[in-house]
Scaffold this motif. Structure first.
Motif, PDB file in Angstrom:
ATOM      1  N   ARG A 218       0.852  -1.127   0.034  1.00  0.00           N
ATOM      2  CA  ARG A 218       0.022  -0.016  -0.038  1.00  0.00           C
ATOM      3  C   ARG A 218       0.840   1.049  -0.044  1.00  0.00           C
ATOM      4  NH1 ARG A 218      -3.066  -1.392   3.926  1.00  0.00           N
ATOM      5  NH2 ARG A 218      -4.749  -1.740   2.642  1.00  0.00           N
ATOM      6  N   ALA A 219       1.923   1.241   0.797  1.00  0.00           N
ATOM      7  CA  ALA A 219       2.678   2.467   0.815  1.00  0.00           C
ATOM      8  C   ALA A 219       3.500   2.780  -0.535  1.00  0.00           C
ATOM      9  CB  ALA A 219       3.782   2.192   1.941  1.00  0.00           C
ATOM     10  N   VAL A 220       3.988   1.731  -1.428  1.00  0.00           N
ATOM     11  CA  VAL A 220       4.482   1.893  -2.600  1.00  0.00           C
ATOM     12  C   VAL A 220       3.253   2.440  -3.641  1.00  0.00           C
ATOM     13  CG1 VAL A 220       5.441   0.691  -4.662  1.00  0.00           C
ATOM     14  CG2 VAL A 220       6.070   0.153  -2.403  1.00  0.00           C
ATOM     15  N   VAL A 221       2.301   1.988  -3.443  1.00  0.00           N
ATOM     16  CA  VAL A 221       1.090   2.174  -4.395  1.00  0.00           C
ATOM     17  C   VAL A 221       0.893   3.631  -4.382  1.00  0.00           C
ATOM     18  CG1 VAL A 221      -1.255   1.957  -5.505  1.00  0.00           C
ATOM     19  CG2 VAL A 221       0.310  -0.100  -5.088  1.00  0.00           C
ATOM     20  N   ALA A 222       0.450   4.207  -2.810  1.00  0.00           N
ATOM     21  CA  ALA A 222       0.484   5.562  -2.468  1.00  0.00           C
ATOM     22  C   ALA A 222       1.411   6.284  -3.121  1.00  0.00           C
ATOM     23  CB  ALA A 222       0.306   5.775  -1.009  1.00  0.00           C
ATOM     24  N   ARG A 223       2.485   6.133  -3.617  1.00  0.00           N
ATOM     25  CA  ARG A 223       3.724   6.911  -3.950  1.00  0.00           C
ATOM     26  C   ARG A 223       3.682   6.812  -5.733  1.00  0.00           C
ATOM     27  NH1 ARG A 223       4.642   5.504   1.047  1.00  0.00           N
ATOM     28  NH2 ARG A 223       5.942   6.862   2.473  1.00  0.00           N
ATOM     29  N   ARG A 224       2.726   6.354  -6.227  1.00  0.00           N
ATOM     30  CA  ARG A 224       2.708   6.406  -7.962  1.00  0.00           C
ATOM     31  C   ARG A 224       2.621   7.842  -8.202  1.00  0.00           C
ATOM     32  NH1 ARG A 224      -2.325   5.129  -6.155  1.00  0.00           N
ATOM     33  NH2 ARG A 224      -4.067   6.101  -7.213  1.00  0.00           N
ATOM     34  N   LEU A 278      -4.389  -1.044 -12.459  1.00  0.00           N
ATOM     35  CA  LEU A 278      -4.319   0.399 -12.736  1.00  0.00           C
ATOM     36  C   LEU A 278      -2.817   0.529 -12.984  1.00  0.00           C
ATOM     37  CD1 LEU A 278      -4.923   3.129 -11.809  1.00  0.00           C
ATOM     38  CD2 LEU A 278      -3.836   2.828  -9.637  1.00  0.00           C
ATOM     39  N   LEU A 279      -1.820  -0.240 -12.413  1.00  0.00           N
ATOM     40  CA  LEU A 279      -0.373  -0.156 -12.818  1.00  0.00           C
ATOM     41  C   LEU A 279      -0.233  -0.593 -14.127  1.00  0.00           C
ATOM     42  CD1 LEU A 279       1.152  -0.712  -9.354  1.00  0.00           C
ATOM     43  CD2 LEU A 279       0.822   1.416 -10.297  1.00  0.00           C
ATOM     44  N   THR A 280      -0.827  -1.768 -14.207  1.00  0.00           N
ATOM     45  CA  THR A 280      -0.575  -2.658 -15.754  1.00  0.00           C
ATOM     46  C   THR A 280      -0.955  -1.492 -16.968  1.00  0.00           C
ATOM     47  OG1 THR A 280      -0.537  -4.777 -14.719  1.00  0.00           O
ATOM     48  CG2 THR A 280      -0.989  -4.602 -17.027  1.00  0.00           C
ATOM     49  N   ALA A 282      -1.178   1.507 -16.986  1.00  0.00           N
ATOM     50  CA  ALA A 282      -0.334   2.411 -17.193  1.00  0.00           C
ATOM     51  C   ALA A 282       0.975   2.240 -18.045  1.00  0.00           C
ATOM     52  CB  ALA A 282       0.024   3.103 -15.939  1.00  0.00           C
ATOM     53  N   ALA A 283       1.599   1.013 -17.525  1.00  0.00           N
ATOM     54  CA  ALA A 283       2.673   0.439 -18.215  1.00  0.00           C
ATOM     55  C   ALA A 283       2.461   0.303 -19.720  1.00  0.00           C
ATOM     56  CB  ALA A 283       3.090  -0.746 -17.457  1.00  0.00           C
ATOM     57  N   LEU A 284       1.490  -0.276 -20.080  1.00  0.00           N
ATOM     58  CA  LEU A 284       0.937  -0.664 -21.593  1.00  0.00           C
ATOM     59  C   LEU A 284       0.873   0.762 -22.131  1.00  0.00           C
ATOM     60  CD1 LEU A 284      -1.477  -3.499 -21.057  1.00  0.00           C
ATOM     61  CD2 LEU A 284       0.833  -3.625 -21.865  1.00  0.00           C
ATOM     62  N   ARG A 285       0.278   1.601 -21.305  1.00  0.00           N
ATOM     63  CA  ARG A 285       0.138   2.708 -22.194  1.00  0.00           C
ATOM     64  C   ARG A 285       1.368   3.483 -22.442  1.00  0.00           C
ATOM     65  NH1 ARG A 285      -3.986   4.011 -19.255  1.00  0.00           N
ATOM     66  NH2 ARG A 285      -2.661   5.184 -17.489  1.00  0.00           N
ATOM     67  N   HIS A 286       2.333   3.696 -21.507  1.00  0.00           N
ATOM     68  CA  HIS A 286       3.426   4.508 -21.662  1.00  0.00           C
ATOM     69  C   HIS A 286       4.821   3.615 -22.010  1.00  0.00           C
ATOM     70  CE1 HIS A 286       1.416   8.074 -19.923  1.00  0.00           C
ATOM     71  NE2 HIS A 286       0.841   7.162 -19.013  1.00  0.00           N
ATOM     72  N   GLN A 287       4.690   2.420 -21.995  1.00  0.00           N
ATOM     73  CA  GLN A 287       5.882   1.657 -22.082  1.00  0.00           C
ATOM     74  C   GLN A 287       5.971   0.763 -23.158  1.00  0.00           C
ATOM     75  OE1 GLN A 287       6.638   1.253 -17.364  1.00  0.00           O
ATOM     76  NE2 GLN A 287       8.426   0.542 -18.726  1.00  0.00           N
ATOM     77  N   ALA A 288       4.861   0.194 -23.684  1.00  0.00           N
ATOM     78  CA  ALA A 288       4.954  -0.785 -24.746  1.00  0.00           C
ATOM     79  C   ALA A 288       5.118   0.009 -26.112  1.00  0.00           C
ATOM     80  CB  ALA A 288       3.551  -1.684 -24.631  1.00  0.00           C
ATOM     81  N   GLU A 289       6.011  -0.735 -26.819  1.00  0.00           N
ATOM     82  CA  GLU A 289       6.271  -0.168 -28.057  1.00  0.00           C
ATOM     83  C   GLU A 289       6.529  -1.398 -28.998  1.00  0.00           C
ATOM     84  OE1 GLU A 289       9.548   2.273 -28.815  1.00  0.00           O
ATOM     85  OE2 GLU A 289      10.776   1.124 -27.583  1.00  0.00           O
ATOM     86  N   GLN A 290       6.247  -1.307 -30.561  1.00  0.00           N
ATOM     87  CA  GLN A 290       6.676  -2.119 -31.483  1.00  0.00           C
ATOM     88  C   GLN A 290       7.971  -1.695 -32.067  1.00  0.00           C
ATOM     89  OE1 GLN A 290       5.045  -4.770 -32.557  1.00  0.00           O
ATOM     90  NE2 GLN A 290       3.145  -4.968 -31.339  1.00  0.00           N
ATOM     91  N   ARG A 291       8.935  -2.757 -32.255  1.00  0.00           N
ATOM     92  CA  ARG A 291      10.032  -2.420 -32.985  1.00  0.00           C
ATOM     93  C   ARG A 291      10.363  -3.517 -33.803  1.00  0.00           C
ATOM     94  NH1 ARG A 291      14.156   2.109 -32.192  1.00  0.00           N
ATOM     95  NH2 ARG A 291      13.162   3.227 -30.553  1.00  0.00           N
TER      96      ARG A 291
END
Length: 467
Positions: A218-224, A278-280, A282-291
């Protein structure tokens, strides 16, 4: 360059979905070009026992074996061994129906394992390897001595949590004195304890372990960040981020996300499931890319989303299976195929690559299990021969290149011909790689394929079927 397309399907695949998927899985004849399932399973078990016998001959009672020289290695602290490989092997031996070896291992633990050693241990490693291994051993065998050792060890790890002003655990603790140290810790080490501590609380009716683990998460997620991304490492005492890079799925953040999903699944915890989603997203939105037609995950600044790197660690290949289990099956399958292209190229996966340039950043292969882990997860979900075929190719490459007379060893350079060998069998080899492969091919009667759940260290924490 473009962002990877995100599938609309968002259903989390829990026990019911796994049951539906598993019902159709093939169990007899091998896929095209493969021996039968039974033949592969026997081959995998034979190789596992080859490495186990090598450990027993040269390093019994020590943490790890050096199979080329016949030496030993203390994993946690120099001069202190916890029989790590023995603890790691317990549930794998049990699943492979090696009951004499299980008894030998459990007898050693009950007689010699010392949870109160005067040694400073890394909390994360002690939880996933020792606490998890003892829990799985207890669930498989029912031997109360294993649970007793597990509980005493967990009690001696708890000061890392209870003495922290932020509720984020310190990185190290002395098992005898309770002294804590390591005030900067990576994300995975802060949060990869939910399964082991939660299950221990359930088995002992003692909520201290679960409460400590859940509070840390919980302490980690609160710091997103406002982008719903997490950084890489935290100052335990101030609670501030010391590295603001979103590294998912690379270490040292990888298993934090895995445990949000798995904790939600094992304990029916809606809050953990929500955090994972929630975190997944966000990661798919900002980090996933095709190369080059392949899916990868770039590193970004967790506050701005600015791209900071294109490195991919072999440990991150576990994420293909996690995405599948967590409801993003097609994305997980695509990521697995990206790693398969590297398997095609090198036969043994290198430790670190830059997918933007195609360069190998670290040519080592440390007998990592993550690709095999994803093959197992995706096979359970789909029943597709793709995962059996690639899992067998992975096995053949390891067998032909890393087998030595004393077991199996790491390699220093997978790009060299022949590969340059190191001299270590990591403890996790006995917990993971060949367990995943065996379960794919063996139709193991001691594993419940409908509900079975393994930890990040491959420990069987749900689904043991006692004979």
């Amino acid at each position: 360059m473009r962002s990877a397309p995100l599938p609309r399907r968002r259903t989390v695949l829990g026990a019911a979905a796994l049951a539906t998927a598993t019902a159709a899985l093939p169990r007899s004849a091998g896929a095209a070009g493969l021996p039968s399932d039974a033949e592969v399973a026997e081959e995998v078990r034979t190789e596992y026992l080859h490495s186990w016998e090598g450990y027993k001959r040269a390093a019994w009672g020590y943490d790890e074996v050096r199979p080329v020289s016949g030496g030993r290695n203390d994993f946690f602290a120099k001069g202190h061994s916890f029989g790590l490989s023995i603890v790691e092997a317990l549930d794998t031996l049990w699943l492979m129906e090696q009951d004499q070896e299980v008894a030998l291992a459990a007898d050693w633990i009950e007689a010699h394992f010392d949870p109160a050693a005067d040694a400073e241990v890394q909390v994360f490693e002690a939880v996933i390897r020792l606490v998890g291994g003892l829990l799985a051993g207890y669930l498989c065998t029912g031997r109360p001595g294993l649970l007793a050792r597990c509980r005493e060890l967990a009690d001696r790890l708890l000061p890392a949590f209870t003495r922290s002003p932020s509720r984020l655990p310190y990185r190290y603790v002395n098992l005898r004195t309770g002294a804590v140290s390591g005030a900067t810790s990576p994300l995975a080490e802060v949060g990869t304890n939910l399964l082991e501590f939660g299950l221990l609380s359930r088995l002992t009716n003692d909520d201290r372990y679960w409460s400590a683990a859940k509070a840390a998460a919980r302490a980690v997620v609160a710091r997103r960040s406002s982008l719903d991304l997490l950084g890489t490492s935290l100052d335990i005492e101030s609670g501030r981020w010391t590295d603001g890079t979103s590294e998912l799925p690379n270490p040292p953040v990888d298993s934090f996300y895995e445990y949000l999903w798995a904790g939600g699944e094992l304990f029916g915890d809606a809050e953990l499931r929500g955090w994972y989603r929630l975190l997944t997203d966000a990661a798919l939105r900002h980090q996933a890319e095709q190369r080059g037609g392949h899916l990868w995950f770039r590193q970004v600044d967790f506050i701005t989303g600015k791209v900071t790197g294109h490195e991919q660690s072999e440990l991150g290949s576990f994420y293909a299976g996690l995405l599948g289990k967590g409801g993003d099956l097609e994305t997980g399958r695509a990521y697995y195929r990206s790693w398969t292209t590297l398997l095609d190229r090198y036969q043994l996966l290198p430790e670190l690559v830059d997918y933007a340039t195609g360069r190998v950043r670290s040519p080592r292969n440390d007998l990592r299990p993550e690709y095999a882990n994803s093959a197992f997860d995706l096979w359970r979900l789909t029943g597709a021969d793709e995962y059996r075929q690639t899992a067998y190719r992975y096995f053949q490459a390891v067998q032909s290149r890393q087998r030595v007379s004393g077991g199996y060893t790491v390699t220093e350079d997978v790009t060299a011909a022949p590969v340059r060998l190191g001299d270590l069998t990591p403890g996790y080899w006995f917990a993971e790689n060949l367990k995943y492969l065996y379960l794919i091919f063996a139709a193991a009667p001691r594993f419940d394929y409908r509900t079975g759940l393994l930890s990040t260290e491959g420990k069987l924490l749900r689904g043991a079927v006692r004979p």
